[in-house]
Write a protein that holds these residues in place. Structure first.
Motif, PDB file in Angstrom:
ATOM      1  N   UNK A 147      19.962  -1.015  -5.915  1.00 23.47           N
ATOM      2  CA  UNK A 147      20.545  -0.590  -5.973  1.00 23.47           C
ATOM      3  C   UNK A 147      21.407   0.035  -7.125  1.00 23.47           C
ATOM      4  N   UNK A 148      22.432   0.557  -7.303  1.00 25.54           N
ATOM      5  CA  UNK A 148      23.393   0.704  -8.890  1.00 25.54           C
ATOM      6  C   UNK A 148      23.916  -0.521  -8.809  1.00 25.54           C
ATOM      7  N   UNK A 231      31.342   3.426  -2.625  1.00 25.34           N
ATOM      8  CA  UNK A 231      30.133   3.330  -3.341  1.00 25.34           C
ATOM      9  C   UNK A 231      29.354   2.464  -1.876  1.00 25.34           C
ATOM     10  N   UNK A 232      30.149   1.692  -1.191  1.00 25.38           N
ATOM     11  CA  UNK A 232      29.525   0.724   0.091  1.00 25.38           C
ATOM     12  C   UNK A 232      28.519   1.674   1.032  1.00 25.38           C
ATOM     13  N   UNK A 233      28.656   2.452   1.487  1.00 29.68           N
ATOM     14  CA  UNK A 233      28.336   3.806   2.266  1.00 29.68           C
ATOM     15  C   UNK A 233      27.067   3.999   1.552  1.00 29.68           C
ATOM     16  N   UNK A 234      26.957   4.468   0.194  1.00 31.68           N
ATOM     17  CA  UNK A 234      26.260   5.252  -0.433  1.00 31.68           C
ATOM     18  C   UNK A 234      25.130   4.181  -0.991  1.00 31.68           C
ATOM     19  N   UNK A 235      25.127   3.121  -0.577  1.00 30.23           N
ATOM     20  CA  UNK A 235      24.165   2.351  -0.656  1.00 30.23           C
ATOM     21  C   UNK A 235      23.482   1.827   0.762  1.00 30.23           C
ATOM     22  N   UNK A 236      24.242   2.719   1.625  1.00 31.46           N
ATOM     23  CA  UNK A 236      23.688   2.497   3.802  1.00 31.46           C
ATOM     24  C   UNK A 236      24.457   1.047   3.355  1.00 31.46           C
ATOM     25  N   UNK A 237      25.403   1.149   2.636  1.00 28.50           N
ATOM     26  CA  UNK A 237      25.802  -0.887   3.916  1.00 28.50           C
ATOM     27  C   UNK A 237      27.334  -0.517   4.587  1.00 28.50           C
ATOM     28  N   UNK A 238      27.930  -1.406   5.181  1.00 28.19           N
ATOM     29  CA  UNK A 238      28.574  -1.997   5.842  1.00 28.19           C
ATOM     30  C   UNK A 238      29.946  -3.109   5.164  1.00 28.19           C
TER      31      UNK A 238
END
Ligand code: ADP
Length: 270
Positions: A147-148, A231-238
């Motif tokens: 991740x970033x 940021x969450x979505x850019x990491x494919x997160x929810x």
């Protein structure tokens, strides 16, 4: 201004159907509407601190006599200037993220270390507010993800500072890390003012703030959760939030683990 126009003949030549054309127009209209709403909201939010700044400066110039009075006015002006600075910085982050000018810098990182540092920062933030900050690392071993680093820190710091901001003296804030198969969940839980059900669907919208948050001169920008969502979505997160008024809130960020758990891989259950 409406973008709707007659169905152009060039579309017929290009084989674009009327329905497709209308759908395109609708998307364009809604994008224009969003830009309008955003710039309207942004100028409104910036106008407020500017008005305060001007008003206070005027009053000071007319009435202040002693160095103490001038000092107090300057101190208050400084706070408003800081607030405008934060709003502008957050706006810039969001605008750049939308136009793709803010690519993530992805690398392997230790989420366990990141959260540990966050916990220490949280304790510093809560100092003087009599809020107990605790951390629970439920994963058996160190959790590593791709991740970033900077953006993930920003994400969790936004959640943590909100948790502290919206919790009164004597309250609690917990950070909880848990692993499940190929994902890791970081939850930030507080015993604060909570969020009423009618506000919950909107809190990730830019500049959306509950009256409670506005009334309490908290110094937030109303953009923190919009950045968290990006940021969450850019990491494919929810991200998930559950909350009860006067009891507290729980923000849960679930991120995919791209790398193996560092250390004892045989123990990588929950
Ligand atoms: P702000 O800068 O106002 O905190 P955010 O985008 O971070 O803006 O949050 C949006 C709104 O969601 C806040 O103004 C507040 O009304 C609500 N909110 C966010 N986090 C919490 C929390 N932990 N407890 C209660 N309300 C919260």
């Amino acid at each position: 201004l409406s973008l709707r126009a007659d169905f152009p003949t060039s579309c017929v030549e290009l084989g674009i159907l009327r329905d497709e054309y209308n759908a395109m127009l609708e998307r364009l209209e809604s994008a224009v509407q969003r830009v309008r709403q955003f710039s309207g909201d942004a100028s409104h939010e910036l106008r407020t601190p500017l008005t305060i700044l001007r008003g206070e400066t005027e009053v000071t110039l007319h009435w202040a006599k002693t160095p103490e009075e001038f000092r107090a006015a300057l101190q208050s002006n400084m706070e408003e200037i800081d607030r405008m600075g934060r709003i502008l910085e957050d706006l810039l982050t969001l605008a750049k993220s939308e136009s793709g000018e803010l690519p993530l810098s992805i690398g392997q990182l230790s989420l366990s270390d990141l959260v540990q540092e966050l916990y220490i920062q949280g304790r510093t933030l809560a100092e003087g507010k009599d809020i107990t900050v605790s951390m629970h690392h439920g994963a058996d071993s160190e959790v590593s993800i791709r991740g970033d680093d900077l953006r993930l820190r920003q994400l969790f710091l936004n959640l943590l500072s909100n948790a502290i901001r919206y919790t009164s003296e004597g309250g609690r804030v917990d950070i909880d890390v848990s692993r499940c198969d190929d994902t890791v969940t970081v939850a930030v839980i507080d015993s604060g003012i909570g969020i009423a059900p009618e506000h919950l669907p909107h809190i990730f919208e830019r500049f959306y703030r509950t009256d409670e948050a506005r009334n309490r001169a908290h110094g937030g920008t109303g953009l923190g959760l919009a950045i968290v969502k990006w940021i969450t979505e850019a990491h494919d997160g929810t991200i998930r939030v559950t909350s009860t008024v006067n009891e507290g809130s729980r923000f849960e960020v679930c991120l995919p683990l791209a790398g193996p758990t560092l250390g004892e891989e045989s123990k990588d259950k929950n």
